[in-house]
Design a protein around this motif. Sequence first.
Motif, PDB file in Angstrom:
ATOM      1  N   PHE A 147      17.821 -36.801 -19.261  1.00 42.82           N
ATOM      2  CA  PHE A 147      16.584 -36.318 -19.888  1.00 42.82           C
ATOM      3  C   PHE A 147      16.858 -35.419 -21.084  1.00 42.82           C
ATOM      4  O   PHE A 147      17.931 -34.848 -21.204  1.00 42.82           O
ATOM      5  CB  PHE A 147      15.745 -35.524 -18.876  1.00 42.82           C
ATOM      6  CG  PHE A 147      15.660 -36.161 -17.520  1.00 42.82           C
ATOM      7  CD1 PHE A 147      15.159 -37.448 -17.382  1.00 42.82           C
ATOM      8  CD2 PHE A 147      16.087 -35.478 -16.383  1.00 42.82           C
ATOM      9  CE1 PHE A 147      15.077 -38.042 -16.132  1.00 42.82           C
ATOM     10  CE2 PHE A 147      16.011 -36.069 -15.128  1.00 42.82           C
ATOM     11  CZ  PHE A 147      15.509 -37.360 -14.996  1.00 42.82           C
ATOM     12  N   CYS A 164       8.261 -29.133 -10.710  1.00 40.35           N
ATOM     13  CA  CYS A 164       9.654 -28.918 -10.323  1.00 40.35           C
ATOM     14  C   CYS A 164       9.740 -27.904  -9.189  1.00 40.35           C
ATOM     15  O   CYS A 164      10.523 -28.063  -8.256  1.00 40.35           O
ATOM     16  CB  CYS A 164      10.440 -28.435 -11.544  1.00 40.35           C
ATOM     17  SG  CYS A 164      12.193 -28.258 -11.247  1.00 40.35           S
ATOM     18  N   ALA A 170      12.724 -27.638  -6.529  1.00 40.53           N
ATOM     19  CA  ALA A 170      13.994 -27.286  -7.172  1.00 40.53           C
ATOM     20  C   ALA A 170      13.878 -26.015  -8.020  1.00 40.53           C
ATOM     21  O   ALA A 170      14.805 -25.216  -8.093  1.00 40.53           O
ATOM     22  CB  ALA A 170      14.478 -28.437  -8.046  1.00 40.53           C
ATOM     23  N   THR A 172      13.971 -25.673 -11.190  1.00 42.39           N
ATOM     24  CA  THR A 172      14.959 -25.664 -12.265  1.00 42.39           C
ATOM     25  C   THR A 172      14.328 -25.141 -13.554  1.00 42.39           C
ATOM     26  O   THR A 172      14.914 -24.343 -14.274  1.00 42.39           O
ATOM     27  CB  THR A 172      15.471 -27.094 -12.516  1.00 42.39           C
ATOM     28  OG1 THR A 172      16.008 -27.592 -11.299  1.00 42.39           O
ATOM     29  CG2 THR A 172      16.500 -27.136 -13.628  1.00 42.39           C
ATOM     30  N   LEU A 173      13.115 -25.628 -13.836  1.00 42.29           N
ATOM     31  CA  LEU A 173      12.470 -25.295 -15.107  1.00 42.29           C
ATOM     32  C   LEU A 173      11.603 -24.059 -14.957  1.00 42.29           C
ATOM     33  O   LEU A 173      11.021 -23.816 -13.905  1.00 42.29           O
ATOM     34  CB  LEU A 173      11.605 -26.471 -15.571  1.00 42.29           C
ATOM     35  CG  LEU A 173      12.356 -27.794 -15.774  1.00 42.29           C
ATOM     36  CD1 LEU A 173      11.376 -28.900 -16.140  1.00 42.29           C
ATOM     37  CD2 LEU A 173      13.417 -27.651 -16.856  1.00 42.29           C
ATOM     38  N   TRP A 192      20.616 -27.703 -19.655  1.00 38.63           N
ATOM     39  CA  TRP A 192      20.026 -28.478 -18.561  1.00 38.63           C
ATOM     40  C   TRP A 192      21.097 -29.338 -17.875  1.00 38.63           C
ATOM     41  O   TRP A 192      21.110 -29.519 -16.660  1.00 38.63           O
ATOM     42  CB  TRP A 192      18.893 -29.345 -19.134  1.00 38.63           C
ATOM     43  CG  TRP A 192      17.915 -29.883 -18.144  1.00 38.63           C
ATOM     44  CD1 TRP A 192      17.912 -29.690 -16.797  1.00 38.63           C
ATOM     45  CD2 TRP A 192      16.782 -30.705 -18.437  1.00 38.63           C
ATOM     46  NE1 TRP A 192      16.843 -30.339 -16.233  1.00 38.63           N
ATOM     47  CE2 TRP A 192      16.137 -30.973 -17.212  1.00 38.63           C
ATOM     48  CE3 TRP A 192      16.253 -31.242 -19.627  1.00 38.63           C
ATOM     49  CZ2 TRP A 192      14.985 -31.774 -17.142  1.00 38.63           C
ATOM     50  CZ3 TRP A 192      15.117 -32.021 -19.548  1.00 38.63           C
ATOM     51  CH2 TRP A 192      14.480 -32.289 -18.326  1.00 38.63           C
ATOM     52  N   CYS A 198      18.900 -28.879 -10.604  1.00 38.05           N
ATOM     53  CA  CYS A 198      18.136 -30.084 -10.949  1.00 38.05           C
ATOM     54  C   CYS A 198      18.590 -31.257 -10.082  1.00 38.05           C
ATOM     55  O   CYS A 198      19.770 -31.560 -10.000  1.00 38.05           O
ATOM     56  CB  CYS A 198      18.314 -30.417 -12.428  1.00 38.05           C
ATOM     57  SG  CYS A 198      17.548 -31.974 -12.886  1.00 38.05           S
ATOM     58  N   THR A 199      17.624 -31.920  -9.437  1.00 39.54           N
ATOM     59  CA  THR A 199      17.952 -33.054  -8.571  1.00 39.54           C
ATOM     60  C   THR A 199      17.860 -34.379  -9.317  1.00 39.54           C
ATOM     61  O   THR A 199      17.999 -35.434  -8.717  1.00 39.54           O
ATOM     62  CB  THR A 199      16.980 -33.110  -7.392  1.00 39.54           C
ATOM     63  OG1 THR A 199      15.663 -33.341  -7.919  1.00 39.54           O
ATOM     64  CG2 THR A 199      16.982 -31.820  -6.592  1.00 39.54           C
ATOM     65  N   ARG A 200      17.546 -34.330 -10.584  1.00 37.59           N
ATOM     66  CA  ARG A 200      17.400 -35.515 -11.432  1.00 37.59           C
ATOM     67  C   ARG A 200      16.271 -36.413 -10.931  1.00 37.59           C
ATOM     68  O   ARG A 200      16.325 -37.630 -11.048  1.00 37.59           O
ATOM     69  CB  ARG A 200      18.720 -36.285 -11.505  1.00 37.59           C
ATOM     70  CG  ARG A 200      19.883 -35.380 -11.859  1.00 37.59           C
ATOM     71  CD  ARG A 200      21.238 -35.977 -11.555  1.00 37.59           C
ATOM     72  NE  ARG A 200      21.695 -36.831 -12.637  1.00 37.59           N
ATOM     73  CZ  ARG A 200      21.848 -38.137 -12.537  1.00 37.59           C
ATOM     74  NH1 ARG A 200      21.557 -38.747 -11.417  1.00 37.59           N
ATOM     75  NH2 ARG A 200      22.265 -38.836 -13.549  1.00 37.59           N
ATOM     76  N   CYS A 201      15.214 -35.800 -10.417  1.00 37.76           N
ATOM     77  CA  CYS A 201      14.136 -36.588  -9.820  1.00 37.76           C
ATOM     78  C   CYS A 201      13.215 -37.200 -10.872  1.00 37.76           C
ATOM     79  O   CYS A 201      12.439 -38.088 -10.573  1.00 37.76           O
ATOM     80  CB  CYS A 201      13.312 -35.702  -8.890  1.00 37.76           C
ATOM     81  SG  CYS A 201      12.330 -34.462  -9.767  1.00 37.76           S
ATOM     82  N   SER A 202      13.232 -36.671 -12.073  1.00 42.15           N
ATOM     83  CA  SER A 202      12.419 -37.135 -13.207  1.00 42.15           C
ATOM     84  C   SER A 202      10.932 -36.821 -13.075  1.00 42.15           C
ATOM     85  O   SER A 202      10.125 -37.308 -13.861  1.00 42.15           O
ATOM     86  CB  SER A 202      12.622 -38.633 -13.481  1.00 42.15           C
ATOM     87  OG  SER A 202      11.576 -39.405 -12.951  1.00 42.15           O
ATOM     88  N   CYS A 204       9.453 -34.053 -13.823  1.00 41.52           N
ATOM     89  CA  CYS A 204       9.019 -33.334 -15.025  1.00 41.52           C
ATOM     90  C   CYS A 204       8.732 -34.298 -16.170  1.00 41.52           C
ATOM     91  O   CYS A 204       7.808 -34.090 -16.957  1.00 41.52           O
ATOM     92  CB  CYS A 204      10.071 -32.294 -15.428  1.00 41.52           C
ATOM     93  SG  CYS A 204      11.741 -32.967 -15.583  1.00 41.52           S
TER      94      CYS A 204
HETATM   95  S1  SF4 Z   1      14.352 -33.739 -12.977  1.00 39.55           S
HETATM   96 FE1  SF4 Z   1      13.290 -32.937 -11.171  1.00 39.55          FE
HETATM   97  S2  SF4 Z   1      14.578 -31.261 -10.480  1.00 39.55           S
HETATM   98 FE2  SF4 Z   1      15.263 -31.758 -12.524  1.00 39.55          FE
HETATM   99  S3  SF4 Z   1      14.127 -30.365 -13.853  1.00 39.55           S
HETATM  100 FE3  SF4 Z   1      12.910 -32.239 -13.708  1.00 39.55          FE
HETATM  101  S4  SF4 Z   1      11.501 -31.914 -12.023  1.00 39.55           S
HETATM  102 FE4  SF4 Z   1      13.090 -30.358 -11.854  1.00 39.55          FE
END
Ligand code: SF4
Lengths: 243, 177, 172
Positions: A147, A164, A170, A172-173, A192, A198-202, A204
């Motif tokens: 991202f 997030c 998480a 993270t942000l 980042w 960050c779990t890389r869940c996408s 956000c």
């Molecule tokens: S990808 Fe998921 S964990 Fe990572 S910053 Fe975005 S919402 Fe948060």
Amino acid sequence: MSSVQSVQIITLTIDGKPVGASSDETVLDVAKQNGFFIPTLCFLEGLIPYGACRLCLVEVKGSNRLLPACMTKVAEGMEVTTDSEKLRSYRRWILELLFTERNHVCSVCVANGFCELQSMAEALGMDHVRLPYLHPQFSVDATHDRFVSDNNRCILCSRCVRVCSDIEGAHTLDIMGRGIHARIVSDLDDAWGNSPTCTRCSKCVQVCPTGAIKEKGRRSVGEKFKRRDLIAYIAKLRGGEHE
Amino acid sequence: MSKVKLATVWLDGCSGCHMSFLDTDERLIALLEHADLVYSPLVDEKNFPDMVDVTLIEGSVSTNEDVEKIRKVRAHTRILIALGDCAVTGNVPAMRNTFGVEPTMHRAYIEMAQLQPQIPTTSLPKLLDKVVPVHEVVAVDLHLPGCPPPADAIFYALSELVNGRMPDVKHLTRFGK
Amino acid sequence: MGATLREIIYEIGNGIEDDRKIKAVQTGGPTGGCIPEHKLDTPVDYESLAELGSIMGSGGMVVSDERASMVDIARYFMEFSVSESCGKCVPCRVGTTQMHNLLAKIERGEATKQDLALLEELCEVVKNTSLCGLGQSAPNPVLSTLRFFREEYEARLVDGKKPKRAKKGAQA
Ligand code: SF4
Ligand code: SF4
Ligand code: SF4
Ligand code: SF4
Ligand code: FES
């Protein structure tokens, strides 16, 4: 259980039309169910309301202030006005302020054609900005392998922060700095790409209304793919834990 | 009924808006039954006429020459239309505002130059500190955003204007369209 | 409470240095309003100050003498609001910066009537749409100086009314 009992069925009027509602709903919920359009930007179904963009302000009889529809609970006998010359003017101003704040160059933006800020400007007939653009300088964080975060297009709606933290868990942000200098950062303002949280869940990426968070690999204009409805779905599955 | 006098002006833009104007294709011929194109990069006329009914402006205001030109055009135009995102918002030309004139010139003429890197001192109009949209310099009567605005929006706007009506183009185009 | 501004300034505060004339009193801290000299006999209480577009606020008072520029004072207080805005809501976050920039432009003598009209409209927007008291009161210094010292704003406009006694060019 007690909260279930305290919910009552009430009536109120929206733009003169009587509508029924349950007392735990917001003005925005009820307006939507009944086909009234109230513009919103920071609100997203499934996330805790935030009340920051002020686009959804409505007039409520007996209140000397305008109230944000996304944060205001309905009440018996309430008289809501969703549209007036004054509201239209304020909403237009808010969009203009957002466009002057950062560097919005739609023609070369990944979100062109998929952007809620842009389509809101179109829907509300905001065809030019009367104030000078501020042209600030924000850096782009492209260190994440999937991202990119670009504060130049951010409207600080905090949807990414809320999803997030509240949905993904998480956190993270977050938003760093204050006033006109506020910006989205990850963890303690680190790259980042180095984030341990960050779990890389996408999520956000999916909720961002603008081109401020995008997925890599989609490089050209207007290729930002969105599933904003997913969050409401996930929140529903979890069964209203924010109530 | 005498024909409407129409002009088009090209400031700091890529000419895409003019191309979109030409993209009205054969409808242009119908339009020109009601209007004369009296001044434009598309016609051979050096001086802006005394009074023009409708002028389309492509491009942002980026140099002192642009400022002079747009003031003159405004003084001799009844209805001034900002055509396209550069004229309406500053768009791509205004991206340099974030960095300033010096670094922009350095980037373009020194860092990117393959032969004889040097910043030109003659023959180029002086760049303004900030690129601005047309309405920051002169009054604009109608905004037609889009990059470029679709030919349909341009055609609709002009056909309404030649018939003496002020068009509402808000739902035919938007920023970035 | 209840004492007039004049009493506070001249009796408690011993008046103005070098006996210069008072021009205005700013009450209530940075988001309060400016009260002109001819209203100095107003008693200091919530209602009377509110009527003049100011507030009790922090109870603080800034007295300016005749040399002060009211546009400059408004800009100065707006600078405070710009740095105090938390940045959550749009009208206060961006609006205070834009109001500040418009005030600075007027001060530099580069603004037009249209800029002044935009400033006034923006004050209304920020006042009525901001989320908390900071944004809602940030426009007060502008609104109250515009109410009592409008000619100072107009004199600085490129296309504005110049006061009669000022010679041409002396304004720039
Ligand atoms: S990808 Fe998921 S964990 Fe990572 S910053 Fe975005 S919402 Fe948060
Ligand atoms: S984020 Fe939206 S409004 Fe901003 S430049 Fe991109 S498309 Fe345009
Ligand atoms: S990055 Fe996107 S989702 Fe996050 S605050 Fe900015 S605009 Fe909103
Ligand atoms: S009005 Fe209040 S909430 Fe809004 S930005 Fe200003 S300080 Fe923050
Ligand atoms: S949608 Fe209600 S304040 Fe943003």
